[in-house]
Write a protein that holds these residues in place. Structure first.
Motif, PDB file in Angstrom:
ATOM      1  N   GLY A  29       1.072  -0.604  -0.043  1.00 45.09           N
ATOM      2  CA  GLY A  29      -0.147   0.164   0.313  1.00 45.09           C
ATOM      3  C   GLY A  29       0.758   1.261   0.079  1.00 45.09           C
ATOM      4  O   GLY A  29       0.673   2.235  -0.901  1.00 45.09           O
ATOM      5  N   LEU A  30       2.106   1.321   0.835  1.00 43.26           N
ATOM      6  CA  LEU A  30       2.679   2.153   0.896  1.00 43.26           C
ATOM      7  C   LEU A  30       3.228   2.504  -0.835  1.00 43.26           C
ATOM      8  O   LEU A  30       3.213   3.477  -1.120  1.00 43.26           O
ATOM      9  CB  LEU A  30       3.986   2.006   2.313  1.00 43.26           C
ATOM     10  N   ALA A  33       0.603   3.902  -3.198  1.00 49.27           N
ATOM     11  CA  ALA A  33       0.697   5.190  -2.611  1.00 49.27           C
ATOM     12  C   ALA A  33       1.958   6.298  -3.616  1.00 49.27           C
ATOM     13  O   ALA A  33       1.475   7.450  -4.121  1.00 49.27           O
ATOM     14  CB  ALA A  33      -0.016   5.282  -0.919  1.00 49.27           C
ATOM     15  N   ALA A  36       1.400   6.120  -6.301  1.00 49.96           N
ATOM     16  CA  ALA A  36       0.891   7.511  -7.005  1.00 49.96           C
ATOM     17  C   ALA A  36       0.346   9.279  -6.901  1.00 49.96           C
ATOM     18  O   ALA A  36       0.191   9.823  -6.600  1.00 49.96           O
ATOM     19  CB  ALA A  36      -0.674   7.307  -6.909  1.00 49.96           C
ATOM     20  N   ARG A  38       1.272   9.800  -4.137  1.00 56.29           N
ATOM     21  CA  ARG A  38       0.704  10.473  -2.852  1.00 56.29           C
ATOM     22  C   ARG A  38       1.747  10.437  -1.703  1.00 56.29           C
ATOM     23  O   ARG A  38       3.056   9.688  -1.805  1.00 56.29           O
ATOM     24  CB  ARG A  38      -0.173   9.340  -2.069  1.00 56.29           C
ATOM     25  N   LEU A  39       2.230  11.098  -0.584  1.00 56.76           N
ATOM     26  CA  LEU A  39       2.987  11.177   0.580  1.00 56.76           C
ATOM     27  C   LEU A  39       4.065  11.793   0.442  1.00 56.76           C
ATOM     28  O   LEU A  39       5.180  12.173   1.172  1.00 56.76           O
ATOM     29  CB  LEU A  39       2.758   9.587   1.137  1.00 56.76           C
ATOM     30  N   THR A 210       9.879   8.296   4.193  1.00 56.27           N
ATOM     31  CA  THR A 210       8.585   6.765   3.587  1.00 56.27           C
ATOM     32  C   THR A 210       9.640   5.829   3.054  1.00 56.27           C
ATOM     33  O   THR A 210       9.120   4.211   3.587  1.00 56.27           O
ATOM     34  CB  THR A 210       7.866   6.982   2.283  1.00 56.27           C
TER      35      THR A 210
END
Length: 253
Positions: A29-30, A33, A36, A38-39, A210
């Motif tokens: 999932g990370l 993300a 995409a 994200r984060l 991350t």
């Protein structure tokens, strides 16, 4: 004649495969993300904060503490402890955990770094001198490989895996010298260095936040695999094992 051993997976905590599945799902999932976009704002905010709060004494302290996660020295320490214990108990068994750890690291951390192709935060201040925005995304395969191996953090994943192996070998090694090790010390060896490495790696700007979290998830997953292996019960050829080998890593005879 050597007694036949019943091979069963060792228990881990939290028990069950659900936690392994959760770690794998969190890593996937990370990664999705980040793919995409994200984060990325979180990564940038943490890196900018660290850059603005890194006085020289704190930086050098973090650099020194980060050596706790250097993969090559940890590999040699773990392998050396395994070889020494193998000599003491006249069995090749203690060498197997560090060898398996090396293989699992090699098959997971490196390929994931190559596939995700993410630069480190420092890629904007030294070669290849990307713009700050270009340092954040994954899958920048147009960059030379040496500039795009930030995700996941090998320092963090290596620290978790190798200190798991060192903790596994520590108690039986000291017992072979008629010494005992407090269980709490084994826990400290397994937990404290990886936490220090995660914090210092992120603080120094060597990895995005991350990246460190992904290294944590992957390292924990590999660690649980290693701790599940019933090392004491593995059947070994007679020429590589002592016929009177006792349980080294568990209380199971």
């Amino acid at each position: 004649m050597q007694k036949t051993r019943t091979v069963r997976l060792r228990p881990v905590r939290p028990a069950g495969w659900w936690f392994d599945a959760l770690l794998l799902a969190a890593l996937a999932g990370l990664t999705a993300a980040l793919a995409a976009d994200r984060l990325l704002g979180v990564d940038r905010a943490v890196a900018d904060w660290a850059d603005a709060h890194r006085p020289a004494p704190a930086e050098w302290t973090a650099v020194v503490l980060n050596y706790l996660g250097q993969g090559s020295p940890l590999t040699l320490i773990a392998l050396g402890a395994g070889v020494l214990l193998a000599v003491r108990v006249r069995s090749v068994l203690p060498v197997l955990p560090p060898v398996c750890a090396f293989v699992l690291n090699y098959l997971t951390i490196g390929p994931l770094k190559v596939w995700t192709a993410r630069p480190a935060p420092s890629a904007s201040t030294k070669d290849p001198f990307l713009t700050p925005e270009q340092t954040l995304p994954l899958f920048q395969h147009e960059l030379p490989l040496k500039y795009a191996q930030s995700y996941p953090s090998g320092h963090v994943a290596n620290a978790i895996v190798w200190y798991t192996v060192i903790a596994l070998l520590l108690a039986p090694l000291l017992r072979s010298f008629d010494r005992t090790v407090p269980p709490r010390l084994v826990t400290v060896v397994r937990l404290v260095p990886p936490v220090v490495v995660l914090c210092t790696t992120t603080y120094l700007g060597w990895h995005w936040l991350t990246d460190s979290v992904a290294g944590l998830l992957l390292g924990l997953l590999i660690s649980r695999v290693l701790r599940r292996v019933p090392w004491d019960d593995l059947p070994l050829p007679a020429r590589f094992d002592s016929p009177d080998r006792l349980a080294l890593f568990t209380s199971t005879p």
